[in-house]
Write a protein that holds these residues in place. Sequence first.
Motif, PDB file in Angstrom:
ATOM      1  N   ILE A  42      77.421  82.556 -68.972  1.00 36.61           N
ATOM      2  CA  ILE A  42      76.568  83.532 -69.656  1.00 36.61           C
ATOM      3  C   ILE A  42      76.043  84.499 -68.613  1.00 36.61           C
ATOM      4  CG2 ILE A  42      74.584  83.874 -71.170  1.00 36.61           C
ATOM      5  CD1 ILE A  42      74.782  80.792 -71.723  1.00 36.61           C
ATOM      6  N   ILE A  43      76.441  85.752 -68.686  1.00 43.65           N
ATOM      7  CA  ILE A  43      75.910  86.731 -67.750  1.00 43.65           C
ATOM      8  C   ILE A  43      74.698  87.393 -68.380  1.00 43.65           C
ATOM      9  CG2 ILE A  43      77.482  88.605 -68.469  1.00 43.65           C
ATOM     10  CD1 ILE A  43      77.465  89.268 -65.319  1.00 43.65           C
ATOM     11  N   CYS A  44      73.632  87.538 -67.594  1.00 44.97           N
ATOM     12  CA  CYS A  44      72.313  87.864 -68.146  1.00 44.97           C
ATOM     13  C   CYS A  44      71.765  89.193 -67.632  1.00 44.97           C
ATOM     14  CB  CYS A  44      71.315  86.765 -67.789  1.00 44.97           C
ATOM     15  SG  CYS A  44      71.820  85.109 -68.263  1.00 44.97           S
ATOM     16  N   PHE A  45      71.286  89.998 -68.567  1.00 43.34           N
ATOM     17  CA  PHE A  45      70.525  91.211 -68.285  1.00 43.34           C
ATOM     18  C   PHE A  45      69.317  91.160 -69.218  1.00 43.34           C
ATOM     19  CE2 PHE A  45      75.057  91.860 -67.757  1.00 43.34           C
ATOM     20  CZ  PHE A  45      75.112  92.173 -66.409  1.00 43.34           C
ATOM     21  N   ILE A  49      64.725  90.114 -63.740  1.00 43.48           N
ATOM     22  CA  ILE A  49      64.844  90.745 -62.429  1.00 43.48           C
ATOM     23  C   ILE A  49      65.379  92.155 -62.650  1.00 43.48           C
ATOM     24  CG2 ILE A  49      65.279  88.563 -61.207  1.00 43.48           C
ATOM     25  CD1 ILE A  49      68.278  89.449 -61.172  1.00 43.48           C
ATOM     26  N   SER A  50      65.523  92.912 -61.561  1.00 42.70           N
ATOM     27  CA  SER A  50      66.158  94.225 -61.649  1.00 42.70           C
ATOM     28  C   SER A  50      67.669  94.034 -61.728  1.00 42.70           C
ATOM     29  CB  SER A  50      65.798  95.064 -60.417  1.00 42.70           C
ATOM     30  OG  SER A  50      66.492  96.286 -60.424  1.00 42.70           O
ATOM     31  N   HIS A  51      68.307  94.719 -62.675  1.00 47.45           N
ATOM     32  CA  HIS A  51      69.736  94.511 -62.914  1.00 47.45           C
ATOM     33  C   HIS A  51      70.605  95.682 -62.463  1.00 47.45           C
ATOM     34  CE1 HIS A  51      68.738  90.991 -65.293  1.00 47.45           C
ATOM     35  NE2 HIS A  51      67.887  91.713 -65.992  1.00 47.45           N
ATOM     36  N   GLY A  52      70.017  96.820 -62.128  1.00 39.27           N
ATOM     37  CA  GLY A  52      70.815  97.975 -61.740  1.00 39.27           C
ATOM     38  C   GLY A  52      71.205  98.827 -62.931  1.00 39.27           C
ATOM     39  N   GLY A  53      72.048  99.819 -62.656  1.00 35.43           N
ATOM     40  CA  GLY A  53      72.471 100.752 -63.688  1.00 35.43           C
ATOM     41  C   GLY A  53      73.587 100.204 -64.560  1.00 35.43           C
ATOM     42  N   LEU A  54      74.104 101.041 -65.435  1.00 39.14           N
ATOM     43  CA  LEU A  54      75.105 100.613 -66.403  1.00 39.14           C
ATOM     44  C   LEU A  54      76.342 100.044 -65.733  1.00 39.14           C
ATOM     45  CD1 LEU A  54      76.286 100.421 -69.252  1.00 39.14           C
ATOM     46  CD2 LEU A  54      77.043 102.807 -69.013  1.00 39.14           C
ATOM     47  N   VAL A  55      76.899 100.735 -64.747  1.00 40.07           N
ATOM     48  CA  VAL A  55      78.147 100.288 -64.136  1.00 40.07           C
ATOM     49  C   VAL A  55      77.936  99.033 -63.299  1.00 40.07           C
ATOM     50  CG1 VAL A  55      79.950 100.905 -62.484  1.00 40.07           C
ATOM     51  CG2 VAL A  55      79.292 102.526 -64.257  1.00 40.07           C
ATOM     52  N   ASP A  56      76.792  98.911 -62.629  1.00 41.84           N
ATOM     53  CA  ASP A  56      76.498  97.658 -61.926  1.00 41.84           C
ATOM     54  C   ASP A  56      76.567  96.477 -62.890  1.00 41.84           C
ATOM     55  OD1 ASP A  56      76.166  98.673 -59.406  1.00 41.84           O
ATOM     56  OD2 ASP A  56      74.008  98.947 -59.586  1.00 41.84           O
ATOM     57  N   ARG A  57      76.024  96.658 -64.058  1.00 46.75           N
ATOM     58  CA  ARG A  57      76.037  95.596 -65.069  1.00 46.75           C
ATOM     59  C   ARG A  57      77.467  95.325 -65.554  1.00 46.75           C
ATOM     60  NH1 ARG A  57      70.474  96.115 -68.337  1.00 46.75           N
ATOM     61  NH2 ARG A  57      69.201  97.020 -66.692  1.00 46.75           N
ATOM     62  N   LEU A  58      78.212  96.394 -65.786  1.00 47.78           N
ATOM     63  CA  LEU A  58      79.594  96.220 -66.240  1.00 47.78           C
ATOM     64  C   LEU A  58      80.447  95.508 -65.193  1.00 47.78           C
ATOM     65  CD1 LEU A  58      80.294  99.648 -67.988  1.00 47.78           C
ATOM     66  CD2 LEU A  58      79.923  97.434 -69.087  1.00 47.78           C
ATOM     67  N   LYS A  59      80.197  95.773 -63.925  1.00 49.06           N
ATOM     68  CA  LYS A  59      80.954  95.093 -62.869  1.00 49.06           C
ATOM     69  C   LYS A  59      80.734  93.586 -62.946  1.00 49.06           C
ATOM     70  CE  LYS A  59      79.446  97.770 -59.469  1.00 49.06           C
ATOM     71  NZ  LYS A  59      79.257  98.298 -58.108  1.00 49.06           N
TER      72      LYS A  59
END
Length: 321
Positions: A42-45, A49-59
Motif C-alpha cells: 500500500i503506497i501512502c499519500f 509527512i511531506s509527499h512532494g509534487g504530483l510526479v514524485d508521487r507517481l514515481k
Amino acid sequence: MISKIKVRITKTISKWLKKVILIGSHSRKGVWINADSKPKIIICFDGRISHGGLVDRLKGIISFYQIAKMLDYEFKIIFKHPFQLSYFLESNQVEWEAIEKDEKFYLFSSKILYLVNEFDKNPLKIIRKSKSKTFFVYSNVDYLPVLFPDKSRDALNEIWRNNYDELFKTSNYLKEQLRFLPITPYIVFHTRFTSLLGDFSDTVSLVLDDEERQILLRKVLKSIDVEALIHQGNEIYVLSDSISFLEAIKENTNYKVLKGAPTHIELGPNDLDSHAKTFIDFYFIINSEKVFLVMQDKMHNSNFSKYAAIIGNSNFKIITQ
C-alpha cells in the motif's frame, strides 16, 4: 568536513523521526490478527509527512506497482492528501483505490517502509527478505532502473508507460476539464523556475534580484526562439511553474500559454480548481508532439515534463544553451 557531517547527522535524525511518527500514527489503530490471505503493498499519500509534487508521487506509485506485480502481491494506493486522487484519476485495469480494511495496521505482520529520497535502496530486496505481509510505503523514487538494471532507458520508459496505463484512466471531471484544450498538433516548452523569479513557493528559497531575473529571462526566451525557428509551422505553447514568466510570454511573444495559475500540490492553495490546473498541464504535455525542457543557469530540472513525455511517448529534449 564538519559541516557535511552535521548535515548527514541532521538528515539521519530527520528520517528516523519521520519513521517513528509513521509507525506511531499507524499503530495507534493497529489490530492483532491479519486475516488477509495475500501479501499487500500500500503506497501512502495521507498527509502524515511531506509527499512532494504530483510526479514524485507517481514515481513511487509506479515503482511499487511494479514490485507488487513481480511478487504477485496486492497493490493499493492511499491518496487522500491534499485531495482524493480519484477526483482526477480512476482505476483502469487494476482496482488500486484503498478502502477502510486496507488501511488496517496489523501489529505483528505490517511494516512501514519510509523510502523518501532513498535512491540507493533496493525495495524489492527489502520486501522479499521481510516476513511481513502488509507494507505501508512512503516513497517518491523511480526504482525501475534498480529493478531492471540491464534494461535500456527506452525499455524502462515503456514499462513506466504501460504501468501508468494499467493503473489509471482520467475521471469524468478531468475529462471535462481537458475537453477545452486544443486538439491540433502542438509542441511544448516547459520551464521550472521554483522560487527564482520570486512568485512561486517551493522547497527551495533562492530568489534572484531584478537584474539577475531579467538576464535569466532573456536567456530562456532566446533558447525557446532558437528551437522554435526549427519547428516553424507548429503551434507552440509555453508551460511553467512561474506565473510571472507566463505573463511575460503573453506580453512579449507570439507563443501560447494555457489559462490558469500554476501551483504546487503541497504548497499551493488547497482547492479543486488549483489542483486541476496541475493535471491539465500534465495531460497537455502528455498529448504534445514534442517536449522541450529549458534549463538555464540556476534553473531546476523538472521531472514533471520528463515523465509526462514518457507517458505520452513524446520526444523529450533538455535545452541548456
